[in-house]
Design an enzyme around this catalytic site. Structure first.
Site, short mmCIF file in Angstrom:
data_model
loop_
_atom_site.label_atom_id
_atom_site.label_comp_id
_atom_site.label_asym_id
_atom_site.label_seq_id
_atom_site.Cartn_x
_atom_site.Cartn_y
_atom_site.Cartn_z
N LYS A 54 0.84 -1.21 0.00
CA LYS A 54 0.00 0.00 0.00
C LYS A 54 0.86 1.24 0.00
CE LYS A 54 0.82 1.74 4.19
NZ LYS A 54 1.66 2.86 4.35
N ASP B 286 -3.06 -1.34 9.45
CA ASP B 286 -3.15 -1.40 7.98
C ASP B 286 -3.71 -2.73 7.48
OD1 ASP B 286 -1.92 1.09 7.94
OD2 ASP B 286 0.07 0.31 7.49
P1 ATP Z 1 4.27 -0.02 8.78
O1 ATP Z 1 4.24 1.27 8.01
O2 ATP Z 1 3.09 -0.92 8.60
O3 ATP Z 1 4.72 0.11 10.21
P2 ATP Z 1 6.49 -0.72 7.09
O4 ATP Z 1 5.92 -0.86 5.75
O5 ATP Z 1 7.37 0.47 7.32
O6 ATP Z 1 5.44 -0.88 8.19
P3 ATP Z 1 6.97 -3.53 7.42
O7 ATP Z 1 7.81 -4.18 6.38
O8 ATP Z 1 5.53 -3.78 7.40
O9 ATP Z 1 7.33 -2.00 7.45
O10 ATP Z 1 7.56 -4.04 8.80
C1 ATP Z 1 7.66 -3.36 9.99
C2 ATP Z 1 8.25 -4.31 11.03
O11 ATP Z 1 7.31 -5.38 11.29
C3 ATP Z 1 9.51 -5.04 10.57
O12 ATP Z 1 10.67 -4.32 10.83
C4 ATP Z 1 9.45 -6.34 11.37
O13 ATP Z 1 10.10 -6.17 12.60
C5 ATP Z 1 7.98 -6.57 11.67
N1 ATP Z 1 7.39 -7.73 10.92
C6 ATP Z 1 6.79 -8.79 11.44
N2 ATP Z 1 6.38 -9.64 10.50
C7 ATP Z 1 6.73 -9.12 9.32
C8 ATP Z 1 6.59 -9.56 7.99
N3 ATP Z 1 5.99 -10.70 7.65
N4 ATP Z 1 7.09 -8.75 7.03
C9 ATP Z 1 7.68 -7.59 7.34
N5 ATP Z 1 7.86 -7.16 8.60
C10 ATP Z 1 7.39 -7.91 9.59
#
Ligand code: ATP
Length: 317
Positions: free
Chosen positions: A28, A155
């Site tokens: 997203k 989200d």
């Molecule tokens: P958000 O904006 O939803 O906080 P983001 O897009 O910046 O997230 P994500 O890749 O969703 O970042 O991951 C945030 C944190 O969630 C990661 O650093 C990790 O510690 C944890 N996490 C747990 N499970 C997962 C997964 N399957 N994929 C990615 N991150 C995960």
């Protein structure tokens, strides 16, 4: 009465054949991300327009005697595959809700960058809910899945849904944006390293306390009106993200990414969610390809990918 959640009838087919279930889930971006003041409970009220784009993770679920997770792609070797992983947490939450054993062999093929502001972890949680629902034949209603999703992260309900939708509360309360079908073309600049979402919110609070942050965006009315006009230049002018100043403060090099894409002719550019991924609006697919090539040549990001949106949320394929 609630609508039954039967992704293409695959849950029935899975029960008959015992075959693997494969689910595809998009990343997203936020076309508008209005962040309210920090509340005493530690949360910020959000007012956001989510948009699902064609960068996908894939989760395959097979029958097993315990719950296991393997993975390949973005973040492999870095992301824990234990009980902290959102895939495992989602599978356990669904099993507890449906009162079935949480038994599955799950494999994640990850293309959504880690900690990139593209909600990859939430996407994987949504994929796990849809995949395990089909594998176990639990046949939960869409509303029930959305309720479990909201307990896993703000989200996650949107990533079950996909498309373009308005998010309020912490983002977990989602209502679809009704607009005539239009495909928007994006360039996604992936950074070398992720950014911590809580750190970016803290930085915003700090900038606001010092009156060093731009005025908050408020409601998404202009963005919603721009979506209805179906003109990329109009949409570009309406994009906004209250977290952008904080992400730039923590990662000043992002300013170069924004500058290079602007010079390459992008209609608009914005930090995606909490960053550090930046997304750029292009006039069409070919224009997007040219901007991506210039970003790659300038060496200001790890990778520049093209994508389009809106696309559906987590679905069995
Ligand atoms: P958000 O904006 O939803 O906080 P983001 O897009 O910046 O997230 P994500 O890749 O969703 O970042 O991951 C945030 C944190 O969630 C990661 O650093 C990790 O510690 C944890 N996490 C747990 N499970 C997962 C997964 N399957 N994929 C990615 N991150 C995960």
């Amino acid at each position: 009465m609630t609508e039954a959640w039967r992704p293409d009838g695959d849950d029935d087919r899975t029960r008959r054949t015992g075959s693997a279930v494969k689910v595809r889930v998009p990343a997203k971006i936020n076309l508008h991300l209005g962040v309210g003041p920090l509340r005493p409970d530690g949360y910020h009220e959000l007012n956001t327009v989510y948009h699902a784009i064609s960068i996908y993770d894939e989760l395959t679920a097979r029958r097993g005697d315990t719950l296991t997770l393997t993975m390949e792609g973005e973040g492999a070797g870095e992301l824990a595959l234990d009980e902290t992983n959102l895939v495992i947490r989602a599978a356990r939450a669904l099993a507890a809700h449906a009162r079935v054993p949480a038994h599955a062999r799950l494999h994640l093929r990850k293309q959504i960058p880690l900690a990139g502001g593209l909600a990859g972890g939430s996407a994987d949680a949504a994929a796990a809910l849809v995949a395990c629902d089909a594998l176990w034949g639990t046949g939960l209603s869409r509303d029930e899945l959305a309720e479990i999703a909201a307990g896993l992260g703000s989200d996650v309900p949107f990533l079950l849904h996909g498309g373009t939708a308005l998010g309020t509360g912490h983002g977990e309360s989602v209502s679809p944006v009704l607009a005539r079908p239009t495909t928007w073309h994006w360039v996604v600049a992936v950074a070398e390293r992720g950014l911590s979402t809580p750190a970016v919110y803290h930085e915003l609070d700090r900038l606001r306390a010092e009156s060093a942050a731009p005025a908050p965006l408020g409601p998404a009315d202009d963005l919603l009106a721009a979506l209805r006009q179906r003109d990329p230049a109009v949409l570009g002018a309406a994009l906004g993200n209250d977290l952008q100043a904080a992400a730039l403060a923590l990662r000043p090099a992002l300013a170069d990414v924004l500058k290079v894409a602007q010079a390459a002719g992008a209609l608009a550019g914005i930090v995606s969610g909490s960053g550090p991924t930046c997304v750029f609006l292009a006039a069409d697919a070919a224009h997007g390809g040219r901007i991506a090539a210039e970003l790659a040549a300038a060496g200001v990001c790890r990778e520049a990918r093209t994508a389009h949106g809106p696309v559906p949320g987590a679905r069995v394929i």
